[in-house]
Design an enzyme around this catalytic site. Structure first.
Site, PDB file in Angstrom:
ATOM      1  N   ASP A 193       2.278   2.043   3.349  1.00 25.67           N
ATOM      2  CA  ASP A 193       3.208   1.094   3.979  1.00 25.67           C
ATOM      3  C   ASP A 193       4.650   1.517   3.737  1.00 25.67           C
ATOM      4  O   ASP A 193       5.508   1.370   4.603  1.00 25.67           O
ATOM      5  CB  ASP A 193       3.118  -0.314   3.353  1.00 25.67           C
ATOM      6  CG  ASP A 193       1.746  -0.929   3.408  1.00 25.67           C
ATOM      7  OD1 ASP A 193       0.977  -0.566   4.298  1.00 25.67           O
ATOM      8  OD2 ASP A 193       1.461  -1.790   2.544  1.00 25.67           O
ATOM      9  N   HIS A 229       0.885  -1.172   0.000  1.00 17.49           N
ATOM     10  CA  HIS A 229       0.000   0.000   0.000  1.00 17.49           C
ATOM     11  C   HIS A 229       0.923   1.222   0.000  1.00 17.49           C
ATOM     12  O   HIS A 229       1.994   1.195   0.631  1.00 17.49           O
ATOM     13  CB  HIS A 229      -0.810   0.132   1.293  1.00 17.49           C
ATOM     14  CG  HIS A 229      -1.784  -0.962   1.582  1.00 17.49           C
ATOM     15  ND1 HIS A 229      -1.446  -2.103   2.233  1.00 17.49           N
ATOM     16  CD2 HIS A 229      -3.117  -1.048   1.344  1.00 17.49           C
ATOM     17  CE1 HIS A 229      -2.510  -2.866   2.386  1.00 17.49           C
ATOM     18  NE2 HIS A 229      -3.545  -2.258   1.852  1.00 17.49           N
TER      19      HIS A 229
HETATM   20  C1  XLS Z   1      -7.825  -6.536   4.194  1.00 21.46           C
HETATM   21  C2  XLS Z   1      -7.356  -6.740   2.831  1.00 21.46           C
HETATM   22  C3  XLS Z   1      -6.181  -5.874   2.440  1.00 21.46           C
HETATM   23  C4  XLS Z   1      -6.012  -5.854   0.953  1.00 21.46           C
HETATM   24  C5  XLS Z   1      -5.170  -4.748   0.446  1.00 21.46           C
HETATM   25  O1  XLS Z   1      -8.581  -7.318   4.758  1.00 21.46           O
HETATM   26  O2  XLS Z   1      -7.078  -8.088   2.643  1.00 21.46           O
HETATM   27  O3  XLS Z   1      -5.021  -6.285   3.092  1.00 21.46           O
HETATM   28  O4  XLS Z   1      -5.492  -7.051   0.474  1.00 21.46           O
HETATM   29  O5  XLS Z   1      -5.663  -3.513   0.790  1.00 21.46           O
END
Ligand code: XLS
Ligand code: NI
Ligand code: NI
Length: 437
Positions: free
Chosen positions: A104, A101
């Protein structure tokens, strides 16, 4: 340069008899399965958020992990060290891909302009690390759900100013994904949903979501980004009801809004079970509709019932997943991203290796078992036989729309009670068990 995992060397394949915890027993990246290497078939990715930014916190307590890459007091220095640790980890593990993300990899600053400048700096470093290691970006995404401005959603927020903020963020995240040569971009709904209908204009929010996705498609074309766009369904958590509930809901939404050609689905195992489906069901639904794109590989805990994001270890699940993925033609842009986190008590950096090694081996076994079932036509023959009535005569006339209700009534009056056939469920379950070894 600082080494963040000094106790771990390159992870190698040692075969099923090895007892070395830092070796693969089943994942042999160069070994061919159905004409392609295991590396090409499985396309493993490590996720940045859980693996490098996860703290071990849960609703009852703060983090438990003390990471060497978090040591500096300076936020940007931490971001740089984290990136270095991440690429050391990818390389030692021998995965081909990573996912992140925007927030991140670089911490948010006081203004969007400053935040974007920070991102540019880190992306420049990531570009170099990708070149040096050969590790590629599977997909990028935006975190438009953690900051308080997004508490009522991003593109489905009641405020157009928040919609605009989310759009600006996605614009930048798509651009950096493009710059890093990402093969995809994910939209996970975050807080796109509602807590109570009493304060929610559901119709309007869904329209805004569609507008937002259309804007993303336009921007993708504008910047010449050739990667695949994905939607990742999830039924609940954080909101009571998430709009992208499951694969069927997402598919209906895409079709209704003329977006089906522009998006595929990123199927997450734990989200499938939260929606009351199996992981296998969600994959099969996507395969049947041509929207199977990528996978967030993890597992839930049916006894807990929330998104526990555990590392996948269940060979039945990985076998059934690979059975569907292989029959659908395998991954093209997508792959298996470990959207999974080590447990709160797994506080050592070595635990990150154990988690990924086990998960990669579980999928490698699933791949090999599924390939064997396919090669032998072990289940195919049974399914083919079960539907063989549709290949000629009455079935072919129905499928070819040669017979309507009148003709079918005539047929039934003439032929009477249809013969029944066994579904052979216990037999097919036995066949599967014979292959899982
Ligand atoms: C959350 C999601 C997230 C997505 C990416 O539950 O799995 O991690 O994969 O934003
Ligand atoms: Ni996910
Ligand atoms: Ni999840």
């Amino acid at each position: 340069m600082q080494e963040f995992f000094p106790n771990v060397k390159q992870i190698k394949f040692e075969g099923p008899d090895s007892r070395n915890p830092f070796a693969f027993k089943h994942y042999n990246s160069g070994e061919k399965v159905l004409g392609k290497t295991m590396g090409e078939r499985l396309r493993f990715a490590v996720c940045y958020w859980h693996t490098f930014k996860g703290t071990g916190s849960d609703p009852f307590g703060p983090g438990t992990f003390i990471r060497p890459w978090d040591a500096s007091g300076d936020e940007m220095k931490v971001a740089e060290m984290t990136l270095q640790a991440a690429f050391e980890f990818f390389s030692k593990l021998g995965v081909g891909f990573w996912c992140f993300h925007d927030r991140d990899i670089a911490p948010e600053a006081d203004s969007l302009a400053e935040t974007n400048a920070r991102l540019d700096k880190i992306v420049g470093m990531a570009e170099k690390l990708q070149d040096d290691t050969g590790v590629k970006l599977l997909w990028g995404t935006t975190n438009a759900f953690s900051h308080r401005r997004f508490m009522a959603g991003a593109s489905t927020n009641p405020s157009p100013a928040v919609f605009a903020y989310a759009a600006s963020q996605v614009k930048k995240a798509m651009e950096i994904t493009h710059r890093l040569g990402g093969s995809g971009y994910v939209f996970w709904g975050g807080r796109e949903g509602y807590e109570t209908l009493l304060n929610t204009n559901l119709k309007r929010e869904l329209e805004h979501l569609a507008i937002f996705l259309r804007m993303a498609v336009d921007h993708k074309k504008k910047i010449g980004f050739g990667g695949q766009l994905y939607i990742e369904p999830k039924p609940k958590e954080p909101t009571t009801h998430q709009y992208d509930f499951d694969c069927a809901a997402v598919y209906g939404f895409l079709i209704k809004n003329g977006l089906a050609g522009d998006f595929k689905v990123n199927v997450e195992a734990n989200h499938a079970t939260l929606a009351g489906h199996t992981f296998h069901h969600e994959l099969e639904f996507c395969a049947a509709n041509g929207i199977l794109g990528s996978v967030d590989a993890n597992r839930g805990d049916l006894l807990l019932g929330w998104d526990t994001d555990q590392f996948p270890t269940n060979i039945y699940d990985t076998t059934l997943a690979m059975y569907t993925i292989l029959r659908a033609g395998g991954f093209t842009t997508g792959g298996l991203n470990f959207d999974a986190k080590v447990r709160r008590q797994s506080v050592d950096v070595e635990d990150l290796f154990h988690a990924h090694i086990g998960a990669m081996d579980a999928f490698a076994r699933g791949l090999k078992i599924a390939a064997k079932i396919i090669e032998d036509g072990a289940l195919d023959q049974i399914v083919k036989q079960r539907y063989s009535g549709w290949d000629s005569g009455l079935g072919a006339d129905i499928e070819g729309r040669k017979a309507g209700f009148d003709e079918l009534e005539t047929y039934t009056l003439k032929n009477g009670e249809p013969a029944v056939q066994s579904g052979r469920q216990e037999l097919v379950e036995n066949v599967l068990n014979e292959y899982i070894r």
